[in-house]
Design a protein around this motif. Structure first.
Motif, PDB file in Angstrom:
ATOM      1  N   VAL A   1     -10.597   1.508   8.184  1.00 41.28           N
ATOM      2  CA  VAL A   1      -9.746   1.551   6.991  1.00 41.28           C
ATOM      3  C   VAL A   1      -8.665   2.623   7.150  1.00 41.28           C
ATOM      4  CG1 VAL A   1      -9.773   2.207   4.540  1.00 41.28           C
ATOM      5  CG2 VAL A   1     -11.475   0.635   5.432  1.00 41.28           C
ATOM      6  N   GLN A   2      -7.447   2.281   6.727  1.00 41.72           N
ATOM      7  CA  GLN A   2      -6.343   3.239   6.861  1.00 41.72           C
ATOM      8  C   GLN A   2      -6.563   4.448   5.962  1.00 41.72           C
ATOM      9  OE1 GLN A   2      -2.496   1.419   6.291  1.00 41.72           O
ATOM     10  NE2 GLN A   2      -3.105  -0.374   7.458  1.00 41.72           N
TER      11      GLN A   2
ATOM     12  N   PRO B   1      -7.369  -0.649   0.673  1.00 42.21           N
ATOM     13  CA  PRO B   1      -7.763  -1.750   1.550  1.00 42.21           C
ATOM     14  C   PRO B   1      -8.664  -2.766   0.834  1.00 42.21           C
ATOM     15  CG  PRO B   1      -7.889   0.307   2.732  1.00 42.21           C
ATOM     16  CD  PRO B   1      -7.578   0.660   1.302  1.00 42.21           C
TER      17      PRO B   1
ATOM     18  N   TYR C   1     -22.925  12.229  18.598  1.00 40.88           N
ATOM     19  CA  TYR C   1     -24.326  11.993  18.237  1.00 40.88           C
ATOM     20  C   TYR C   1     -25.216  13.205  18.548  1.00 40.88           C
ATOM     21  CZ  TYR C   1     -23.456   7.018  17.471  1.00 40.88           C
ATOM     22  OH  TYR C   1     -23.000   5.818  16.982  1.00 40.88           O
TER      23      TYR C   1
ATOM     24  N   LYS D   1     -22.111   0.858  20.527  1.00 42.59           N
ATOM     25  CA  LYS D   1     -22.465   1.925  19.610  1.00 42.59           C
ATOM     26  C   LYS D   1     -21.162   2.526  19.083  1.00 42.59           C
ATOM     27  CE  LYS D   1     -25.920   5.530  19.406  1.00 42.59           C
ATOM     28  NZ  LYS D   1     -26.726   6.498  20.125  1.00 42.59           N
ATOM     29  N   PRO D   2     -20.993   2.617  17.766  1.00 50.68           N
ATOM     30  CA  PRO D   2     -19.730   3.178  17.253  1.00 50.68           C
ATOM     31  C   PRO D   2     -19.538   4.623  17.698  1.00 50.68           C
ATOM     32  CG  PRO D   2     -21.338   2.897  15.493  1.00 50.68           C
ATOM     33  CD  PRO D   2     -21.907   2.229  16.697  1.00 50.68           C
TER      34      PRO D   2
ATOM     35  N   GLY E   1     -17.497   6.775  16.103  1.00 48.37           N
ATOM     36  CA  GLY E   1     -17.160   7.646  14.968  1.00 48.37           C
ATOM     37  C   GLY E   1     -15.689   7.695  14.679  1.00 48.37           C
TER      38      GLY E   1
ATOM     39  N   SER F   1     -18.577  11.426  10.549  1.00 44.22           N
ATOM     40  CA  SER F   1     -19.028  10.034  10.425  1.00 44.22           C
ATOM     41  C   SER F   1     -20.050   9.837   9.311  1.00 44.22           C
ATOM     42  CB  SER F   1     -19.595   9.546  11.756  1.00 44.22           C
ATOM     43  OG  SER F   1     -18.567   9.555  12.729  1.00 44.22           O
TER      44      SER F   1
ATOM     45  N   ASP G   1      -8.712  10.335  -7.377  1.00 47.07           N
ATOM     46  CA  ASP G   1      -8.449   9.779  -6.051  1.00 47.07           C
ATOM     47  C   ASP G   1      -9.315  10.450  -4.988  1.00 47.07           C
ATOM     48  OD1 ASP G   1      -7.481   8.808  -3.713  1.00 47.07           O
ATOM     49  OD2 ASP G   1      -5.410   9.450  -4.000  1.00 47.07           O
TER      50      ASP G   1
ATOM     51  N   PHE H   1      -0.401   4.468  -2.527  1.00 47.78           N
ATOM     52  CA  PHE H   1      -1.769   4.216  -2.053  1.00 47.78           C
ATOM     53  C   PHE H   1      -2.748   3.950  -3.191  1.00 47.78           C
ATOM     54  CE2 PHE H   1       0.596   6.708   0.927  1.00 47.78           C
ATOM     55  CZ  PHE H   1       0.517   5.915   2.048  1.00 47.78           C
ATOM     56  N   LYS H   2      -2.221   3.502  -4.335  1.00 49.80           N
ATOM     57  CA  LYS H   2      -3.118   3.076  -5.419  1.00 49.80           C
ATOM     58  C   LYS H   2      -3.701   1.706  -5.053  1.00 49.80           C
ATOM     59  CE  LYS H   2      -2.715   6.498  -8.360  1.00 49.80           C
ATOM     60  NZ  LYS H   2      -2.727   7.483  -7.259  1.00 49.80           N
TER      61      LYS H   2
ATOM     62  N   THR I   1     -16.714   4.195   9.454  1.00 46.42           N
ATOM     63  CA  THR I   1     -15.533   4.357  10.312  1.00 46.42           C
ATOM     64  C   THR I   1     -15.250   3.112  11.148  1.00 46.42           C
ATOM     65  OG1 THR I   1     -16.969   5.452  11.889  1.00 46.42           O
ATOM     66  CG2 THR I   1     -15.623   6.860  10.499  1.00 46.42           C
ATOM     67  N   GLU I   2     -16.311   2.331  11.452  1.00 47.00           N
ATOM     68  CA  GLU I   2     -16.110   1.120  12.251  1.00 47.00           C
ATOM     69  C   GLU I   2     -15.177   0.137  11.561  1.00 47.00           C
ATOM     70  OE1 GLU I   2     -18.941   2.671  11.382  1.00 47.00           O
ATOM     71  OE2 GLU I   2     -20.618   1.517  12.156  1.00 47.00           O
TER      72      GLU I   2
ATOM     73  N   MET J   1       0.831  -1.207   0.000  1.00 41.65           N
ATOM     74  CA  MET J   1       0.000   0.000   0.000  1.00 41.65           C
ATOM     75  C   MET J   1       0.866   1.258   0.000  1.00 41.65           C
ATOM     76  SD  MET J   1      -2.957  -1.173   2.710  1.00 41.65           S
ATOM     77  CE  MET J   1      -3.809   0.398   2.825  1.00 41.65           C
TER      78      MET J   1
ATOM     79  N   TRP K   1     -25.862   9.453  13.382  1.00 42.82           N
ATOM     80  CA  TRP K   1     -24.999  10.564  12.979  1.00 42.82           C
ATOM     81  C   TRP K   1     -25.703  11.499  12.005  1.00 42.82           C
ATOM     82  CZ3 TRP K   1     -21.085   6.180  12.516  1.00 42.82           C
ATOM     83  CH2 TRP K   1     -20.387   6.064  13.722  1.00 42.82           C
TER      84      TRP K   1
ATOM     85  N   THR L   1      -4.988   7.650   3.878  1.00 43.76           N
ATOM     86  CA  THR L   1      -3.717   7.981   3.231  1.00 43.76           C
ATOM     87  C   THR L   1      -3.239   9.363   3.692  1.00 43.76           C
ATOM     88  OG1 THR L   1      -4.755   9.058   1.361  1.00 43.76           O
ATOM     89  CG2 THR L   1      -4.474   6.674   1.204  1.00 43.76           C
ATOM     90  N   PRO L   2      -1.940   9.685   3.488  1.00 47.94           N
ATOM     91  CA  PRO L   2      -1.426  10.985   3.936  1.00 47.94           C
ATOM     92  C   PRO L   2      -2.125  12.176   3.274  1.00 47.94           C
ATOM     93  CG  PRO L   2       0.376   9.523   3.341  1.00 47.94           C
ATOM     94  CD  PRO L   2      -0.881   8.846   2.913  1.00 47.94           C
TER      95      PRO L   2
ATOM     96  N   GLU M   1     -28.567  12.531  19.660  1.00 50.39           N
ATOM     97  CA  GLU M   1     -29.525  11.906  18.747  1.00 50.39           C
ATOM     98  C   GLU M   1     -29.203  10.423  18.574  1.00 50.39           C
ATOM     99  OE1 GLU M   1     -32.053  13.502  17.401  1.00 50.39           O
ATOM    100  OE2 GLU M   1     -31.569  15.585  17.866  1.00 50.39           O
ATOM    101  N   GLU M   2     -30.056   9.729  17.790  1.00 45.21           N
ATOM    102  CA  GLU M   2     -29.874   8.285  17.613  1.00 45.21           C
ATOM    103  C   GLU M   2     -28.843   7.940  16.544  1.00 45.21           C
ATOM    104  OE1 GLU M   2     -33.718   7.185  16.365  1.00 45.21           O
ATOM    105  OE2 GLU M   2     -34.594   7.350  18.366  1.00 45.21           O
TER     106      GLU M   2
END
Lengths: 118, 337
Positions: free
Chosen positions: B158-159, A30, B48, A115-116, A118, B144, B200, A26-27, B154-155, A21, B54, B161-162, B51-52
């Motif tokens: 995923v990485q 994931p 949140y 609960k996430p 964010g 979010s 991109d 970064f082409k 977001t859960e 990666m 996002w 990039t810069p 709220e319930e």
């Protein structure tokens, strides 16, 4: 000793993919990594390279996504032995059923309990 | 027949410049901890907002920004002629649902992150055209909801990039009036959609810089002004890489921005300590920085004339998935103290 081996092999697989990666500007995303690792696992398993790796490193080889590819390939091969051509189609997913169901069940409970943020 | 108030190819000059008589900003925790933290009216720490979901949280941010603006101006929703708003979510749901709650005649806008500037330009035209006396303009984004909409949930972890930018959680709103005191909108330059072939979605700054440059160059040509005529040329959310690219592009057109250019995406976060990679982005980024920090500086007369260029990337997750490049736009507005 098995822990060390698992750490080294599992870690090296992750390092290789992270470098893939980082060094491709970064082409390689994931999404590519997810599909690529599973497919690579299937290919390596089919030609008989992955099984010795699993014997050597245990979870270090089965936990990364390539381990899923290995299970799919081995399942398909065994499926063919058992049921011919049809086995090539149902053997892979049958072998991976425990993992797939676990993902659904634990995913469901995780979503129910947390609960996430964010 | 030529349009009386049009100047050059893309710019309008207002005969009686509309006034930004009140503004309000509501932001999330990370924005509150950033360098502009004390310029926002309200910081809500809970992502949140009580709220319930996002999506509902983003609506709350936008609605509170509008209600706060009305309170500051001592107006009721029925006193407002039009509500101009937009956001990043499918079918601009944040704006639509807030418009449902406020019951003000509503013109929905989609200019992606340029929406607040698109709203300023269109709102000022409506007022100077004699079609309205009071107009509410606003725009919002939420980290979010935007990640879910445009990239990954977001859960999933995923990485990034810069070159990736951090979507601002926040909403900015302003009241445009025909008369009153406050910074005035003297010109607006509506941008063309520009696409130099960047595809991109993790490098939006680079995709949008050419649109910002195109609009800036046309604005300067249309008004026969130079960079030095402005205290600040402010872009929406180019981030550090987009800023660099914009300055390079402007040099190639013979304009040296160097000292006078800044970017809302760079201003809003502390890049060293807040782990936002290339800077801030999202509709809320130019909206909260402009309605907060920039308006404050104009009111205090620390800044006298600002060219604000809101930049927007006009792709959708569908077009990105189909391998399309990113069309972008920049809308410029001149704000004077």
């Amino acid at each position: 000793m098995i822990f060390l081996k698992a750490f080294l092999v599992g870690g090296l697989i992750c390092v290789a993919v992270q470098l893939l990666m980082d060094l491709t500007n970064f082409k390689v995303t994931p999404g590519h990594v997810l599909v690529g690792l599973v497919t690579a696992g299937v290919a390596l398993s089919a030609v008989g390279i992955y099984e010795p790796l699993v014997k050597f490193a245990g979870a270090g080889a089965t936990v990364p996504l390539s381990g899923l590819g290995h299970i799919l390939a081995q399942g398909a091969i065994k499926g063919v032995d058992r049921g011919g051509l049809l086995g090539a189609f149902n053997g892979g997913v049958a072998a991976a059923a425990a993992g797939i169901t676990a993902a659904v069940v634990f995913g469901y409970f995780a979503a129910l309990l947390f609960k996430p943020k964010g | 027949m030529t349009a009386a108030k049009k100047v050059g190819a893309q710019t309008v000059a207002f005969a009686v410049p509309p006034v930004v008589s009140a503004t309000a900003t509501v932001v999330g925790a990370k924005e509150g901890q950033g360098p502009l933290g004390n310029t926002f009216d309200k910081v809500i720490d809970d992502p949140y907002c009580g709220e319930e979901s996002w999506e509902k949280a983003e609506r709350r941010l936008l609605q509170e920004a509008f209600e706060m603006t009305l309170n500051k101006a001592n107006l009721k929703p029925r006193d407002v002629d039009y509500l101009l708003a937009g956001d990043l979510l499918n079918q601009i749901i944040s704006a639509n649902f807030v418009a449902r709650a406020l019951a003000i005649p509503f013109i929905g806008l989609y200019g992606a992150c340029s929406t607040i500037y698109e709203g300023l330009a269109v709102g000022a035209m409506l007022i100077d055209g004699g079609f309205a006396a009071n107009i509410l303009v606003g725009s919002s984004s939420h980290y979010s909801t935007a990640e879910k909409q445009f990239r990954f949930p977001t859960e999933q972890g995923v990485q990034r990039t810069p070159t990736a930018q951090w979507t601002v959680t926040g909403a900015g709103a302003l009241l445009l009036t025909a008369t009153g005191t406050g910074p005035r909108v003297t010109h607006a330059t509506i941008g063309r959609v520009v696409d130099l072939g960047s595809g991109d979605p993790y490098n939006m700054g680079a995709a949008m810089a050419p649109a910002a440059a195109d609009t800036m160059v046309h604005h300067l040509t249309d008004t026969q002004r130079r960079v030095e005529d402005y205290d600040l040329l402010l872009t929406g959310d180019l981030g550090i890489y987009g800023k660099e690219l914009l300055e390079e592009l402007m040099r190639s057109y013979g304009h040296d921005l160097s000292e006078r250019h800044n970017d809302c995406g760079i201003l809003i976060f502390d890049r060293e300590n807040q782990d936002v990679h290339a800077g801030g982005s999202g509709c809320g980024c130019p909206a909260t920085v402009t309605c907060g920090f920039i308006m404050q500086k104009l009111r205090e007369r620390k800044l006298n004339r600002v060219l604000g260029v809101g930049t927007g990337a006009l792709m959708s997750p569908l077009t990105t998935g189909q391998g399309e490049t990113i069309p972008t736009v920049g809308h410029a507005v001149v704000l004077e103290a």
